[in-house]
Design a protein around this motif. Structure first.
Motif, short mmCIF file in Angstrom:
data_model
loop_
_atom_site.label_atom_id
_atom_site.label_comp_id
_atom_site.label_asym_id
_atom_site.label_seq_id
_atom_site.Cartn_x
_atom_site.Cartn_y
_atom_site.Cartn_z
N VAL A 85 0.84 -1.20 0.00
CA VAL A 85 0.00 0.00 0.00
C VAL A 85 0.87 1.25 0.00
N GLU A 86 0.27 2.36 -0.40
CA GLU A 86 0.94 3.64 -0.33
C GLU A 86 0.96 4.11 1.13
N PRO A 87 2.01 4.84 1.53
CA PRO A 87 2.01 5.41 2.88
C PRO A 87 0.75 6.25 3.09
N GLY A 88 0.09 6.02 4.21
CA GLY A 88 -1.15 6.73 4.49
C GLY A 88 -2.38 5.90 4.24
N GLU A 89 -2.27 4.87 3.41
CA GLU A 89 -3.40 3.98 3.18
C GLU A 89 -3.57 3.01 4.35
N THR A 90 -4.81 2.59 4.56
CA THR A 90 -5.11 1.68 5.66
C THR A 90 -4.79 0.24 5.27
N PHE A 91 -4.10 -0.45 6.16
CA PHE A 91 -3.83 -1.88 5.98
C PHE A 91 -3.80 -2.50 7.36
N LEU A 229 10.15 10.99 0.53
CA LEU A 229 8.86 10.51 1.03
C LEU A 229 8.08 11.63 1.70
N GLY A 230 8.79 12.46 2.48
CA GLY A 230 8.13 13.56 3.16
C GLY A 230 7.50 14.53 2.18
N GLU A 231 8.20 14.80 1.09
CA GLU A 231 7.66 15.71 0.07
C GLU A 231 6.49 15.09 -0.67
N LYS A 232 6.55 13.78 -0.89
CA LYS A 232 5.52 13.11 -1.68
C LYS A 232 4.25 12.85 -0.89
N TYR A 233 4.41 12.37 0.35
CA TYR A 233 3.25 11.95 1.12
C TYR A 233 2.90 12.88 2.28
N GLY A 234 3.81 13.80 2.61
CA GLY A 234 3.59 14.68 3.75
C GLY A 234 4.13 14.06 5.02
N TRP A 235 4.77 14.87 5.84
CA TRP A 235 5.39 14.36 7.05
C TRP A 235 4.37 13.90 8.08
N ASN A 236 3.11 14.31 7.92
CA ASN A 236 2.08 13.92 8.88
C ASN A 236 1.37 12.64 8.48
N ALA A 239 2.31 6.68 8.16
CA ALA A 239 3.52 5.87 8.02
C ALA A 239 4.78 6.69 8.27
N MET A 240 4.70 8.00 8.09
CA MET A 240 5.87 8.86 8.25
C MET A 240 6.09 9.29 9.70
#
Length: 309
Positions: A85-91, A229-236, A239-240
């Motif tokens: 899954v992408e960071p931030g997605e529920t698993f 990763l921080g730029e792509k998905y956001g530090w919040n 997963a980050m």
């Protein structure tokens, strides 16, 4: 009868030519204990395929910081459970159980040896004890994803959910709520045809291994990966906010220098290892062995099974 044959590459292949199936080999242990290396040795000899039971390596792009198997290892031995899954997605652990059960069946259908390897205790236990997970209503799941850490903690208090040891980590708190969704139904003993071994490591040795791996991670571009990763998905992103990525954000914000970043990461990984050991020690069916003993133990069990068929 399951019989071992040589596939031309000096590998012992367990074939299922009647009703018997290759056993499920489970290798568990804390981070940096060497469980992956042990699993690789067995997989290379017995044509095994590895299912990674790790709640961090499920995320795409998080390669260095989660110490995923190397490209060489993945080319040599099939690895499953990575980059799901992408960071931030529920698993959830329920999702992992369903995924792992399907992969175990597929691996056995190929006549290969399924291996469940990792340190996320809930992932492992959900499979080997066949947990009856009760999935939360979509409305509740969406609500939890939108809640702040403070709100999640308050939710736990109001709903009699035990907070995890690391209650400052949003992902761990959500997982604690997820664990509440396990019904009372689970097996009293592990599923049949399973070999379960844990990698027992002396404290000083484990600390040394964690420090050595930390140095390797930083040498191979840990900080650069975190920036991307921080730029792509956001530090919040959920997963980050765990483990090394949270520390890198603090480092980039100037809260401490690179030396302290590495020291804090070692402490963080050591704390993770202790939590993993605490969870795993609750399972009386794990046979604890040193690295070399674990390899020998698994190998002898597989040989005995083959001889008896």
């Amino acid at each position: 009868m399951a019989t071992p044959v040589n596939d031309g590459m000096n590998k012992k292949v367990i074939q299922d030519d009647s009703t018997s199936e290759p056993p499920l080999v489970v290798v568990v242990g804390p981070t940096a204990s060497g469980k992956s290396a042990t699993a690789m040795r067995i997989a290379e000899e017995y044509n095994g395929e590895i299912i990674c039971a790790d709640s961090r390596t499920i995320y795409k792009g998080m390669d260095i910081g989660t110490a995923k198997p190397t490209a060489a290892d993945r080319a040599a031995i099939p690895h499953w459970g990575l980059d799901l899954v992408e960071p931030g997605e529920t698993f959830t652990a329920a999702d992992f159980k369903y995924f792992a059960q399907q992969k175990i069946a597929e691996i056995r259908a190929r006549g290969h040896l399924p291996m469940l390897v990792g340190g996320t205790g809930l992932y492992v236990d959900g499979v080997i004890f066949d947990y009856d997970f009760v999935n939360p209503a979509p409305e509740l799941r969406a609500k939890l994803e939108q809640m702040s850490l403070e709100e999640l903690v308050e939710y736990c208090k109001n709903n009699n959910v035990s907070l995890p040891e690391n209650q400052q980590n949003r992902r761990y708190v959500i997982r604690a709520i997820e664990r509440q969704n396990v019904s009372g139904k689970r097996l009293a003993e592990p599923i049949p045809n399973t070999i379960i071994v844990g990698i027992a490591t002396e404290r000083d040795e484990l600390r040394t291994r964690i420090a050595g791996r930390a140095e390797q991670l930083f040498e191979t571009g840990m900080v650069e990966e975190a920036k991307i990763l921080g730029e792509k998905y956001g530090w919040n992103s959920e997963a980050m906010t765990g483990n090394i990525y949270r520390l890198v954000k603090q480092y980039l914000d100037g809260e401490f220098d690179e030396k302290e970043l590495q020291e804090r990461f070692i402490i963080s990984d050591w704390q993770l290892a202790k939590r993993q050991i605490t969870w795993l020690k609750r399972n009386p069916f794990i046979v604890w062995k040193s690295l070399d003993e674990a390899y020998t133990y698994i190998k002898s069990n597989l040989e005995s099974l083959q001889k008896s068929e």
